[in-house]
Design an enzyme around this catalytic site. Structure first.
Site, PDB file in Angstrom:
ATOM      1  N   SER A  51       0.118   9.188  -5.513  1.00 54.44           N
ATOM      2  CA  SER A  51       0.630   9.899  -6.678  1.00 54.44           C
ATOM      3  C   SER A  51       1.845  10.710  -6.285  1.00 54.44           C
ATOM      4  O   SER A  51       2.183  10.831  -5.104  1.00 54.44           O
ATOM      5  CB  SER A  51      -0.442  10.846  -7.246  1.00 54.44           C
ATOM      6  OG  SER A  51      -1.593  10.148  -7.633  1.00 54.44           O
TER       7      SER A  51
ATOM      8  N   SER B 127      -1.571   5.427  -9.582  1.00 52.92           N
ATOM      9  CA  SER B 127      -0.691   6.532  -9.203  1.00 52.92           C
ATOM     10  C   SER B 127      -0.579   7.532 -10.340  1.00 52.92           C
ATOM     11  O   SER B 127      -0.268   7.178 -11.476  1.00 52.92           O
ATOM     12  CB  SER B 127       0.707   5.992  -8.860  1.00 52.92           C
ATOM     13  OG  SER B 127       1.533   7.012  -8.350  1.00 52.92           O
TER      14      SER B 127
ATOM     15  N   ASP C  20       1.669  10.092 -11.696  1.00 50.85           N
ATOM     16  CA  ASP C  20       3.074  10.497 -11.588  1.00 50.85           C
ATOM     17  C   ASP C  20       3.370  11.480 -12.721  1.00 50.85           C
ATOM     18  O   ASP C  20       3.550  11.073 -13.875  1.00 50.85           O
ATOM     19  CB  ASP C  20       3.988   9.282 -11.679  1.00 50.85           C
ATOM     20  CG  ASP C  20       3.584   8.197 -10.677  1.00 50.85           C
ATOM     21  OD1 ASP C  20       3.214   8.550  -9.547  1.00 50.85           O
ATOM     22  OD2 ASP C  20       3.636   7.010 -11.038  1.00 50.85           O
TER      23      ASP C  20
END
Length: 345
Positions: A235, A273, A275
């Site tokens: 991340s 991930s 983000d």
């Protein structure tokens, strides 16, 4: 060593004095880092990072803020209210995934100690905490982060250039298969009247596989290949701060441009991930206690030419902050004897 010291210049806008988020007047950053053996195989390789938007009382003087989720595989606190009201009233705290409750707890303790009216004569408080998964190097199941570590990170916050690389929340992070962590950068933009404003970014980088990183674009043949292990989807937390007077809606528009900088480094925003961008402006402070029924605010006009410069600078500063996290991080050994190498060692 920052990436510019290695001869790589990102973008066209000048950096602030220290090329750091703390170039934004009033902003402070603090870390607490844990790196110690727990048992033969288990290792605390983690930490906490605190970003303070200004040096006053954050609850009594809130700042305008917004968040933007590029990919939502993340665990945070406080973003629902932050986006609903467009206000930030606590430090922005960063750590590992399982530390979010402890860090939020410690931050609440700190804010209650410094604001006796919270939850008594006035409302409660909204704590903003973000995370990345450092479980490859850190024994995340051992829960090494405690509430007191959040308080230490806040109390360690300074205006001077903050440490980068494998420090604070970045101690156990991995980026593109190499050692990632904390990276920061800043830009200066000016309007037609030559009034200068600062835009700063701090990232917690923990994303991407080796195949995604554009070595030729940034490094050419100067980087030696290393024994890079494939790690789980990671991340990135992107914290964008500025002294430009903006509305929360304008901040969200700017926060979206951070994704451009992230993409330039090779990220594909993978399935696993998280983000996430959190943006704030201390150029517009909102008092907790109002004496008047109406308020007036002065902000940059939406179609002012400087807005396009701010958009471009947001992409630049994010890209460079990510590269600085890689450039500054040293080779680190953690749980089960695993080692993640520095990109440049």
């Amino acid at each position: 060593m920052k990436i510019r010291e290695r001869g790589l210049i990102i973008g066209q806008y000048p950096t602030g004095k220290h090329n750091c988020l703390t170039d934004v007047p009033g902003v402070k950053v603090g870390h607490i880092t844990l790196h110690k053996k727990i048992s033969e195989e288990e290792h605390a390789c983690t930490g906490v990072t605190a970003i303070l938007p200004h040096e006053g009382n954050l609850f009594l003087e809130k700042v305008v803020a917004a968040s933007y989720v590029i990919n939502g595989f993340g665990k945070t606190t406080g973003l629902v209210q932050l986006d609903e009201l467009g206000l930030l009233e606590s430090p922005i705290m960063l750590s590992n995934t399982f530390a979010v409750p402890a860090v939020t707890h410690g931050t609440i303790e700190y804010m209650l100690k410094n604001n006796r009216e919270i939850g008594d004569t006035t409302g409660t408080i909204n704590i903003v905490t973000g995370e990345c998964n450092d479980g490859y190097l850190n024994s995340i199941r051992e829960l090494p982060i405690k509430p007191e570590h959040a308080i230490e990170a806040i109390e360690n916050a300074v205006h001077t250039p903050c440490e980068e690389g494998a420090v604070g929340a970045g101690k156990g992070m991995v980026c593109f298969g190499y050692k990632g962590g904390i990276g920061t950068s800043s830009r200066i933009v000016a309007d037609n009247n030559q009034r200068s404003y600062h835009l700063g970014c701090l990232v917690l980088s923990n994303f991407g596989g080796k195949v995604e990183f554009p070595f030729d674009k940034y490094m050419g043949s100067s980087v030696k290949d290393k024994d890079v292990k494939e790690t789980p989807d990671g991340s990135i937390m992107i914290i964008l701060g500025t002294d430009i007077p903006l509305t929360d809606r304008q901040l969200k528009r700017i926060a979206k441009r951070c994704g451009i900088g992230l993409g330039r480094t090779g990220s594909n925003y993978s399935h696993g991930s998280g983000d996430i961008v959190i943006a704030f402006s201390n150029g517009l402070k909102i008092p907790h206690h109002y004496k008047e029924d109406f308020s007036q605010q002065t902000v940059i006009r939406e179609n002012h030419p400087i807005m396009n410069e701010i958009f471009s600078a947001a992409a630049e500063v994010t890209e460079e902050a990510i590269l600085n996290s890689l450039s500054q991080a040293e080779t680190t050994t953690g749980r089960k004897g695993r080692t993640v190498y520095s990109l440049f060692s």
